[in-house]
Design an enzyme around this catalytic site. Structure first.
Site, PDB file in Angstrom:
ATOM      1  N   CYS A 159       0.305   2.621  10.396  1.00 16.13           N
ATOM      2  CA  CYS A 159       1.635   2.931   9.865  1.00 16.13           C
ATOM      3  C   CYS A 159       2.419   3.788  10.867  1.00 16.13           C
ATOM      4  O   CYS A 159       2.867   3.294  11.880  1.00 16.13           O
ATOM      5  CB  CYS A 159       1.516   3.588   8.492  1.00 16.13           C
ATOM      6  SG  CYS A 159       3.069   3.636   7.557  1.00 16.13           S
TER       7      CYS A 159
ATOM      8  N   HIS B  55      -2.550   0.375   5.321  1.00 12.63           N
ATOM      9  CA  HIS B  55      -3.431   1.533   5.427  1.00 12.63           C
ATOM     10  C   HIS B  55      -4.870   1.195   5.043  1.00 12.63           C
ATOM     11  O   HIS B  55      -5.269   1.365   3.882  1.00 12.63           O
ATOM     12  CB  HIS B  55      -2.932   2.643   4.497  1.00 12.63           C
ATOM     13  CG  HIS B  55      -1.700   3.330   4.963  1.00 12.63           C
ATOM     14  ND1 HIS B  55      -1.727   4.553   5.605  1.00 12.63           N
ATOM     15  CD2 HIS B  55      -0.391   2.975   4.880  1.00 12.63           C
ATOM     16  CE1 HIS B  55      -0.480   4.929   5.898  1.00 12.63           C
ATOM     17  NE2 HIS B  55       0.341   3.975   5.465  1.00 12.63           N
TER      18      HIS B  55
ATOM     19  N   GLU C 133      -7.473   2.878   5.567  1.00  9.76           N
ATOM     20  CA  GLU C 133      -8.208   4.082   5.146  1.00  9.76           C
ATOM     21  C   GLU C 133      -8.053   4.359   3.659  1.00  9.76           C
ATOM     22  O   GLU C 133      -8.825   5.137   3.083  1.00  9.76           O
ATOM     23  CB  GLU C 133      -7.750   5.300   5.971  1.00  9.76           C
ATOM     24  CG  GLU C 133      -6.448   5.940   5.556  1.00  9.76           C
ATOM     25  CD  GLU C 133      -5.205   5.196   6.052  1.00  9.76           C
ATOM     26  OE1 GLU C 133      -4.094   5.758   5.938  1.00  9.76           O
ATOM     27  OE2 GLU C 133      -5.327   4.053   6.542  1.00  9.76           O
TER      28      GLU C 133
END
Length: 222
Positions: free
Chosen positions: A85, A194, A196
């Site tokens: 991002c 994302h 994560e």
């Protein structure tokens, strides 16, 4: 592997990235934007957030951080670098990746579980996936629309450097539905979604993002 996660003023996904690195089987090393060295890490993650408040342009100030001098040099030597991002924006501003990320087509911040297709599984960050694998990963951005001139887009396509592509409705207006790209060598990857945030069942979006971190295990022994 020791994986450094950089914190810039305004980063907000750095701790999440550190946790994902650990779940991927690696040692997370916290790096500060003012660090003049990478503390012996084997790979680097530039996390999401709003580095330096996104003043001027997203990532435009971060590229001048002392740590980025070291990241750029290490990337040019072949170190794996993942920009997520805002980290993707920093990679573009640092000229490690081509193109730019601009305001979403509908001028609104997005937060959703986004279907993707993995187009390139030959990078250190995607080797855990099958080529063409369809995954769902959290997407949250306000300036996530990837743009580049036609020649650059054609080169990315022709060289197999589109790493991931949006499936279904294009969420932010990215040209050719591009969600992530890599450099010519393949060691530097920029990804707007994302991964994560998609590493544990408890968080709701599943674990499809974990492969971006477990892939480094294979890279370490390649």
């Amino acid at each position: 592997m020791k994986v450094g996660v950089v914190t810039f003023p305004g980063s907000l996904d750095d701790v999440d990235a550190q946790r994902a690195v650990g779940l991927g089987g690696h040692e997370a090393v916290a790096l500060w934007h003012g660090d003049a060295d990478l503390r012996g890490v084997d790979a680097v993650v530039l996390p999401g957030g709003f580095s330096y408040g996104d003043y001027l342009r997203c990532g435009a100030i971060s590229r001048f951080s002392p740590v980025m001098t070291e990241v750029v040099a290490a990337a040019e030597r072949g170190m794996p670098v993942l920009g997520i991002c805002n980290g993707f924006q920093v990679l573009c501003e640092s000229h490690l990746l081509p193109g730019a990320l601009i305001r979403n087509q509908r001028q609104k911040f997005l937060c959703l579980d986004q279907p993707l297709r993995i187009e390139n599984n030959r990078t250190p960050w995607t080797s855990a996936y099958d080529e063409g694998a369809e995954v769902t990963i959290v997407l949250k951005n306000g300036e996530g629309s990837f743009v580049a001139d036609t020649e650059t887009l054609d080169r990315l396509e022709g060289e197999g450097r589109v790493v991931a592509r949006y499936l279904g409705a294009n969420p932010n207006g990215s040209l050719r539905d591009i969600a992530g790209i890599c450099n010519e060598r393949g060691n530097v990857v920029g990804l707007m979604p994302h991964p994560e945030h998609s590493v544990e069942e408890l968080t709701g979006s599943g674990t499809d993002g974990l492969g971006f971190f477990t892939s480094l295990v294979a890279a370490a022994f390649a």
